[in-house]
Design an enzyme around this catalytic site. Structure first.
Site, short mmCIF file in Angstrom:
data_model
loop_
_atom_site.label_atom_id
_atom_site.label_comp_id
_atom_site.label_asym_id
_atom_site.label_seq_id
_atom_site.Cartn_x
_atom_site.Cartn_y
_atom_site.Cartn_z
N ASP A 41 0.81 -1.21 0.00
CA ASP A 41 0.00 0.00 0.00
C ASP A 41 0.84 1.27 0.00
OD1 ASP A 41 0.89 -0.48 2.60
OD2 ASP A 41 -1.08 -1.02 3.34
N ASN B 100 -7.54 -3.29 14.19
CA ASN B 100 -8.91 -3.60 13.76
C ASN B 100 -8.94 -4.79 12.80
OD1 ASN B 100 -7.85 -2.55 11.42
ND2 ASN B 100 -9.23 -0.80 11.27
N HIS C 218 -7.10 -5.16 10.07
CA HIS C 218 -6.83 -4.90 8.66
C HIS C 218 -5.56 -5.61 8.19
CE1 HIS C 218 -4.43 -0.85 9.33
NE2 HIS C 218 -3.62 -1.87 9.41
N GLU D 111 -9.59 -2.22 5.37
CA GLU D 111 -10.22 -1.99 6.66
C GLU D 111 -11.45 -2.90 6.82
OE1 GLU D 111 -8.39 -0.41 8.52
OE2 GLU D 111 -7.81 1.59 7.88
P1 PGA Z 1 2.49 -2.20 12.74
O1 PGA Z 1 1.35 -2.06 11.64
O2 PGA Z 1 3.43 -3.27 12.27
O3 PGA Z 1 3.15 -0.85 12.78
O4 PGA Z 1 1.81 -2.56 14.02
C1 PGA Z 1 0.68 -3.20 11.23
C2 PGA Z 1 -0.47 -2.83 10.30
O5 PGA Z 1 -1.14 -1.81 10.51
O6 PGA Z 1 -0.72 -3.58 9.34
#
Ligand code: PGA
Length: 251
Positions: free
Chosen positions: A66, A135, A137, A142
């Site tokens: 992304d 959440n 994702h 999302e």
């Molecule tokens: P993080 O992000 O590794 O910084 O916890 C994970 C994500 O949001 O996919």
């Protein structure tokens, strides 16, 4: 699904790096799906180290999950910069073999189609790396994203903008509202998937993703339907899994 639990982040990162190195050594032209965020940092450091010790990544092609919409690729919080700083500057993947959604493109729909097609043209992703949001994702898909979604423009959840504010001067309102993300279908088409999660704050989400129902309200739960997926967890992130989960192995 295999769930491997490690005593701490370091051993989790080492194991993930071993799995990536094994993939690259077996198939030097591997197509890798890459992720940003804090969780993969140890893996990228370890891959850089392995490169210094001889691991050759010159045949590899990469696609990132992304990128934010509307920020320049040179912006310090862009995922382009993240990848350069944390991996690409330290290994020998030719820049022409790295692709990240162009969040600054004028025609975002055309960019989403280009990206999806570029993955197909490369032969599809051999090994996809994922993190997991609080959440649930994966990528920036999302909750309530249909499982059939391919690369698309997403509106970031408020929770995601708060979590990522640390890259934007700790100010959620500075985090772009939209991003381009590989879709859930794009992710599920990868031949193999490794999801990394560390920390107690991910424990509830991880347990729901692997032991709860498969539901669009928790996007990572779709991974239960994938034939070759590994969850690499530290003890804290595994803290809410049921102790008799048959897929669970402690390293
Ligand atoms: P993080 O992000 O590794 O910084 O916890 C994970 C994500 O949001 O996919």
């Amino acid at each position: 699904m295999q769930i491997l639990v490690f005593p701490e982040r370091k051993s989790l990162s080492l194991h993930a790096a071993k799995m990536f190195a094994a993939q690259i050594e077996a198939v030097p032209e591997s197509v890798l799906g890459l992720a940003t965020g804090s969780t993969p940092l140890g893996l990228y450091q370890e891959l850089a180290l392995q490169h210094r010790e001889g691991l050759n990544l010159s045949g590899v092609t990469t696609f990132n999950l992304d990128e934010y919409v509307g920020i320049d690729p040179d912006h310090e919080a862009s995922f382009n910069q993240f990848m350069k700083t944390n991996l690409f500057q330290h290994v020998n993947i030719p820049a022409a073999q790295t692709d990240i959604p162009r969040g600054h493109a004028g025609d975002l729909a055309a960019e989403c189609s280009r990206y999806e097609q570029a993955i197909r043209n490369a032969g599809g992703i051999d090994l996809q790396l994922l993190g997991i949001g609080h959440n649930g994702h994966i990528g920036f898909n999302e909750p309530n994203t249909p499982f059939e979604t391919v690369t698309h423009v997403v509106t970031l959840a408020a929770k995601t903008r708060v979590a990522n504010a640390r890259y934007f001067g700790a100010e959620p309102s500075q985090v772009p509202e939209k991003a381009i993300s590989a879709g859930i279908k794009t992710i599920m088409q990868a031949k193999k998937i490794i999801l990394l999660a560390a920390g107690e704050d991910k424990a509830e989400t991880v347990a729901a993703a692997v032991e709860g129902p498969v539901t669009t309200s928790l996007p990572a739960s779709v991974l239960q339907l994938h034939p070759q997926v590994w969850f690499l967890l530290d003890t804290d992130a595994a803290g809410k899994l049921s102790s008799n989960n048959p897929d669970l192995l402690r390293a």
